[in-house]
Design an enzyme around this catalytic site. Structure first.
Site, PDB file in Angstrom:
ATOM      1  N   ASP A   1     -36.199  33.100  84.860  1.00  0.00           N
ATOM      2  CA  ASP A   1     -36.796  32.832  83.544  1.00  0.00           C
ATOM      3  C   ASP A   1     -38.193  32.241  83.630  1.00  0.00           C
ATOM      4  OD1 ASP A   1     -34.422  33.734  82.361  1.00  0.00           O
ATOM      5  OD2 ASP A   1     -33.533  31.743  82.496  1.00  0.00           O
TER       6      ASP A   1
ATOM      7  N   LYS B   1     -41.459  36.355  84.020  1.00  0.00           N
ATOM      8  CA  LYS B   1     -41.795  37.566  84.775  1.00  0.00           C
ATOM      9  C   LYS B   1     -42.103  38.713  83.811  1.00  0.00           C
ATOM     10  CE  LYS B   1     -37.756  37.256  86.701  1.00  0.00           C
ATOM     11  NZ  LYS B   1     -37.341  35.921  86.215  1.00  0.00           N
TER      12      LYS B   1
ATOM     13  N   ASN C   1     -27.683  40.484  83.815  1.00  0.00           N
ATOM     14  CA  ASN C   1     -27.790  39.016  83.862  1.00  0.00           C
ATOM     15  C   ASN C   1     -29.231  38.614  83.555  1.00  0.00           C
ATOM     16  OD1 ASN C   1     -28.572  40.261  86.260  1.00  0.00           O
ATOM     17  ND2 ASN C   1     -27.749  38.706  87.619  1.00  0.00           N
TER      18      ASN C   1
ATOM     19  N   GLY D   1     -32.846  38.633  81.552  1.00  0.00           N
ATOM     20  CA  GLY D   1     -33.361  38.749  80.189  1.00  0.00           C
ATOM     21  C   GLY D   1     -34.852  38.512  80.266  1.00  0.00           C
ATOM     22  N   HIS D   2     -35.647  39.557  80.090  1.00  0.00           N
ATOM     23  CA  HIS D   2     -37.106  39.456  80.238  1.00  0.00           C
ATOM     24  C   HIS D   2     -37.757  39.638  78.876  1.00  0.00           C
ATOM     25  CE1 HIS D   2     -36.688  40.824  84.724  1.00  0.00           C
ATOM     26  NE2 HIS D   2     -36.055  39.710  84.448  1.00  0.00           N
TER      27      HIS D   2
ATOM     28  N   THR E   1     -23.341  34.513  84.444  1.00  0.00           N
ATOM     29  CA  THR E   1     -23.562  35.047  83.099  1.00  0.00           C
ATOM     30  C   THR E   1     -22.320  35.784  82.580  1.00  0.00           C
ATOM     31  OG1 THR E   1     -24.486  37.086  84.011  1.00  0.00           O
ATOM     32  CG2 THR E   1     -26.047  35.310  83.489  1.00  0.00           C
TER      33      THR E   1
ATOM     34  N   GLN F   1     -34.257  37.646  88.115  1.00  0.00           N
ATOM     35  CA  GLN F   1     -33.804  36.345  88.632  1.00  0.00           C
ATOM     36  C   GLN F   1     -34.964  35.618  89.346  1.00  0.00           C
ATOM     37  OE1 GLN F   1     -31.413  39.257  89.293  1.00  0.00           O
ATOM     38  NE2 GLN F   1     -30.970  38.645  87.211  1.00  0.00           N
TER      39      GLN F   1
ATOM     40  N   GLY G   1     -27.888  32.577  75.816  1.00  0.00           N
ATOM     41  CA  GLY G   1     -28.166  31.554  74.794  1.00  0.00           C
ATOM     42  C   GLY G   1     -27.876  30.142  75.267  1.00  0.00           C
TER      43      GLY G   1
ATOM     44  N   ARG H   1     -31.135  25.712  78.796  1.00  0.00           N
ATOM     45  CA  ARG H   1     -31.545  25.663  80.203  1.00  0.00           C
ATOM     46  C   ARG H   1     -31.753  24.215  80.616  1.00  0.00           C
ATOM     47  NH1 ARG H   1     -36.011  30.344  79.055  1.00  0.00           N
ATOM     48  NH2 ARG H   1     -34.644  32.141  79.231  1.00  0.00           N
TER      49      ARG H   1
HETATM   50  P1  GDP Z   1     -38.214  36.108  82.579  1.00  0.00           P
HETATM   51  O1  GDP Z   1     -36.743  36.280  82.682  1.00  0.00           O
HETATM   52  O2  GDP Z   1     -38.820  35.585  83.851  1.00  0.00           O
HETATM   53  O3  GDP Z   1     -38.929  37.347  82.115  1.00  0.00           O
HETATM   54  O4  GDP Z   1     -38.467  34.976  81.491  1.00  0.00           O
HETATM   55  P2  GDP Z   1     -37.719  34.824  80.068  1.00  0.00           P
HETATM   56  O5  GDP Z   1     -38.202  35.889  79.163  1.00  0.00           O
HETATM   57  O6  GDP Z   1     -36.248  34.691  80.251  1.00  0.00           O
HETATM   58  O7  GDP Z   1     -38.226  33.390  79.627  1.00  0.00           O
HETATM   59  C1  GDP Z   1     -39.578  33.088  79.445  1.00  0.00           C
HETATM   60  C2  GDP Z   1     -39.794  32.645  77.996  1.00  0.00           C
HETATM   61  O8  GDP Z   1     -41.039  32.005  77.871  1.00  0.00           O
HETATM   62  C3  GDP Z   1     -39.849  33.807  77.009  1.00  0.00           C
HETATM   63  O9  GDP Z   1     -39.267  33.386  75.800  1.00  0.00           O
HETATM   64  C4  GDP Z   1     -41.336  34.056  76.833  1.00  0.00           C
HETATM   65  O10 GDP Z   1     -41.670  34.665  75.597  1.00  0.00           O
HETATM   66  C5  GDP Z   1     -41.872  32.660  76.906  1.00  0.00           C
HETATM   67  N1  GDP Z   1     -43.235  32.499  77.419  1.00  0.00           N
HETATM   68  C6  GDP Z   1     -43.876  33.228  78.363  1.00  0.00           C
HETATM   69  N2  GDP Z   1     -45.072  32.679  78.664  1.00  0.00           N
HETATM   70  C7  GDP Z   1     -45.195  31.575  77.890  1.00  0.00           C
HETATM   71  C8  GDP Z   1     -46.187  30.562  77.763  1.00  0.00           C
HETATM   72  O11 GDP Z   1     -47.206  30.548  78.441  1.00  0.00           O
HETATM   73  N3  GDP Z   1     -45.933  29.570  76.858  1.00  0.00           N
HETATM   74  C9  GDP Z   1     -44.809  29.532  76.098  1.00  0.00           C
HETATM   75  N4  GDP Z   1     -44.658  28.516  75.249  1.00  0.00           N
HETATM   76  N5  GDP Z   1     -43.838  30.447  76.225  1.00  0.00           N
HETATM   77  C10 GDP Z   1     -44.031  31.457  77.093  1.00  0.00           C
HETATM   78  P1  IMO Z   2     -34.016  36.527  84.747  1.00  0.00           P
HETATM   79  O1  IMO Z   2     -34.306  37.883  85.364  1.00  0.00           O
HETATM   80  C1  IMO Z   2     -31.928  32.707  85.040  1.00  0.00           C
HETATM   81  C2  IMO Z   2     -28.065  32.711  87.156  1.00  0.00           C
HETATM   82  C3  IMO Z   2     -26.860  32.397  86.288  1.00  0.00           C
HETATM   83  C4  IMO Z   2     -25.982  31.683  87.303  1.00  0.00           C
HETATM   84  C5  IMO Z   2     -26.259  32.465  88.588  1.00  0.00           C
HETATM   85  C6  IMO Z   2     -25.208  33.527  88.913  1.00  0.00           C
HETATM   86  O2  IMO Z   2     -34.008  36.557  83.268  1.00  0.00           O
HETATM   87  O3  IMO Z   2     -34.880  35.493  85.335  1.00  0.00           O
HETATM   88  P2  IMO Z   2     -24.702  35.917  87.847  1.00  0.00           P
HETATM   89  O4  IMO Z   2     -24.272  36.310  86.466  1.00  0.00           O
HETATM   90  O5  IMO Z   2     -25.984  36.542  88.291  1.00  0.00           O
HETATM   91  O6  IMO Z   2     -23.618  36.087  88.871  1.00  0.00           O
HETATM   92  O7  IMO Z   2     -24.953  34.312  87.764  1.00  0.00           O
HETATM   93  O8  IMO Z   2     -27.524  33.086  88.406  1.00  0.00           O
HETATM   94  N1  IMO Z   2     -28.919  33.819  86.670  1.00  0.00           N
HETATM   95  C7  IMO Z   2     -30.094  33.656  86.040  1.00  0.00           C
HETATM   96  N2  IMO Z   2     -30.722  32.525  85.634  1.00  0.00           N
HETATM   97  N3  IMO Z   2     -32.502  33.909  84.838  1.00  0.00           N
HETATM   98  C8  IMO Z   2     -31.885  35.048  85.246  1.00  0.00           C
HETATM   99  O9  IMO Z   2     -32.480  36.264  85.165  1.00  0.00           O
HETATM  100  C9  IMO Z   2     -30.615  34.955  85.854  1.00  0.00           C
HETATM  101  N4  IMO Z   2     -29.729  35.839  86.357  1.00  0.00           N
HETATM  102  C10 IMO Z   2     -28.719  35.147  86.857  1.00  0.00           C
HETATM  103  O10 IMO Z   2     -27.202  31.553  85.207  1.00  0.00           O
HETATM  104  O11 IMO Z   2     -26.432  30.372  87.505  1.00  0.00           O
HETATM  105 MG    MG Z   3     -34.992  35.593  81.735  1.00  0.00          MG
END
Ligand code: GDP
Ligand code: IMO
Ligand code: MG
Length: 432
Positions: free
Chosen positions: A13, A16, A38, A40-41, A128, A223, A301, A304
């Site tokens: 998270d 990326k 698992n 969520g981007h 997840t 991840q 949901g 974190r």
């Molecule tokens: P990923 O899994 O690595 O792609 O990251 P996620 O999408 O799960 O979580 C990143 C969250 O941060 C998302 O809700 C983005 O929209 C948000 N986000 C990304 N860059 C920024 C930033 O610079 N500032 C803020 N406040 N939010 C950001």
């Molecule tokens: P993105 O790509 C954050 C975590 C789960 C759990 C562990 C194992 O959005 O960054 P799993 O279901 O993979 O067997 O769970 O890994 N986990 C993540 N945490 N971002 C993710 O993906 C994750 N994918 C798995 O919360 O701790």
């Molecule tokens: Mg994510």
């Protein structure tokens, strides 16, 4: 354009999705190489939010070929729902390709994931619950069912019959649970087969051709480094290889095809699920970061866990990924704190270390050692160049760069596409 791997430098998270979206505008191909739903981007474009679980973030660019490669485990229902949602929002998915060799997540994988977590009790990993671990386990034990088998009705029927018989023994005799109805699963999956057929192909050849034609391929990591099955905080990890090396395993390219590795990090740290987290904040500051950063899981949901930036983690991630540069985001979330801290090392067994202890997952006696820097109170969400940032914020960025040991290529001050600061390193490494 260079072939670039985007990896999470922490526990997932890190944003990326935003980085992949940024790089996609000049790429010819974007490839998801591991994990499953698992992940969520999130990508935010003109105030519209897109959450991707399996489809590569490049899909919003119609001219970019988007590939779900061999290393990904695919829950067909989730992929179909994602495709249908994108289509309903007016986005074409005709440029999406799905590997014939990707393994399928089956209903028994989801069930096993949940039953295993229940069995672990207080030692639960906090997965997840999407069936990721059991699907990769079946792959390793040569029990997995792959996409090309789903495309062949007779073959799929045979493989499913054999697998359901075995899994039902487990459900009834070991877990004391209900067996699955094999016929219902067959009917459900045969419908999925027809919906996915147009996308399925040999992606190893496709990616190889893109590399030869030099179109610029972005490998979208899922991840994060510390969730890697081998190099993460085992057993509190996922079951795939999020690190840059995973891009080779999961797609069929060789390491020499990779020109640059971008590690994406938050300006602080978050973690979902159980496991060691040396810089975790369980106080008001942790809550402040969670609320300002909307730190609730994109997939489940769940709130974190939040904490200060850990430079031991960043240096470790730089090493195991061969990181060329760092993309540092969510800087705006730290606005309003009097002081900000960076973990510079750990106190372990009475000694100070800046190295990642190999027994980190099991240490309960480890203390994070911090350096304290002045905070900033100005709204930085409108900053578009370094000079727009307050001096104390720039000081923080410089210190992170020094401690991480790799140059920072981009900064992010908000979720929007335009809320990005491009530094000279990005021009040198990522734009050529
Ligand atoms: P990923 O899994 O690595 O792609 O990251 P996620 O999408 O799960 O979580 C990143 C969250 O941060 C998302 O809700 C983005 O929209 C948000 N986000 C990304 N860059 C920024 C930033 O610079 N500032 C803020 N406040 N939010 C950001
Ligand atoms: P993105 O790509 C954050 C975590 C789960 C759990 C562990 C194992 O959005 O960054 P799993 O279901 O993979 O067997 O769970 O890994 N986990 C993540 N945490 N971002 C993710 O993906 C994750 N994918 C798995 O919360 O701790
Ligand atoms: Mg994510």
């Amino acid at each position: 354009m260079a072939n670039i791997v985007v990896v999470g430098a922490q526990w997932g998270d890190e944003a990326k999705g935003k980085m992949v979206d940024y790089l996609s505008r000049r790429a010819g191909m974007v490839v998801r190489y591991g994990g499953g739903n698992n992940a969520g981007h999130t990508v935010v474009v003109d105030g519209e939010t897109y959450k991707f679980h399996l489809v590569p973030c490049g899909i919003l660019y119609p001219e970019v070929v988007c590939v779900i490669a061999d290393g990904v485990v695919i829950d067909p229902a989730v992929l179909i729902a994602e495709i249908e949602k994108l289509t309903a929002r007016g986005h074409s998915v005709s440029h999406l390709k799905v590997s014939q060799n990707a393994h399928l997540i089956m209903p028994y994988h989801r069930l096993m994931d949940q039953l295993e977590e229940r069995r672990r009790g207080t030692g639960a990993l906090g997965t997840t619950g999407r069936g990721i671990g059991p699907a990769y386990a079946d792959k390793a034990t040569r029990n997995g069912i792959r996409m090309h088998e789903l495309m062949d009705r007779a073959r799929f029927e045979e493989r499913l019959r054999e697998q359901i018989a075995e899994k039902n023994l487990l459900f009834t005799r070991i877990y004391e649970s209900e067996p699955l109805d094999g016929k219902a699963v067959l009917e459900e999956y045969l419908e999925y087969a027809e919906k996915l057929r147009p996308f399925v192909c040999d992606t190893v050849s496709l990616i190889g051709e893109a590399i030869r034609r030099d179109v610029g391929v972005v490998f979208e990591g899922a991840q994060g480094t510390l969730l890697d099955l081998d190099l993460g905080t085992y057993p509190y990890v996922t079951s795939s290889h999020p690190i840059a090396g995973g891009a080779c395993l999961g797609t069929g390219i060789g390491p020499t095809a990779i020109d640059a590795v971008v590690g994406v990090a938050k300006s602080y740290t978050t973690r979902v699920g159980a496991g060691v987290f040396p810089t975790e904040l369980t106080d008001d500051i942790g809550d402040y970061i969670r609320e300002r950063g909307h730190e609730y899981g994109t997939t489940t949901g769940r709130p974190r866990r939040c904490g200060w930036l850990d430079s031991v983690v960043l240096r470790y991630a730089a090493q195991v990924n061969g990181m060329s540069c760092l993309s540092l985001g969510l800087l705006d979330v730290l606005t309003g704190l009097d002081t900000v801290k960076i973990c510079v090392g750990y106190q372990v067994d009475g000694a100070f270390t800046q190295e990642m202890p190999c027994d980190l997952p099991y240490r309960t006696d480890l203390q994070a050692v911090y350096e304290t820097l002045p905070g900033w109170s100005e709204d930085i969400s409108g900053a578009r160049c370094l000079d727009d940032l307050p001096e104390t914020c720039r000081l923080y960025i410089r210190r992170v760069e020094e401690l991480a040991g790799v140059p920072i290529a981009t900064l992010s001050v908000g979720p929007g596409r335009d809320q990005t600061i491009i530094l000279p390193t990005a021009h040198a490494l990522l734009e050529n």
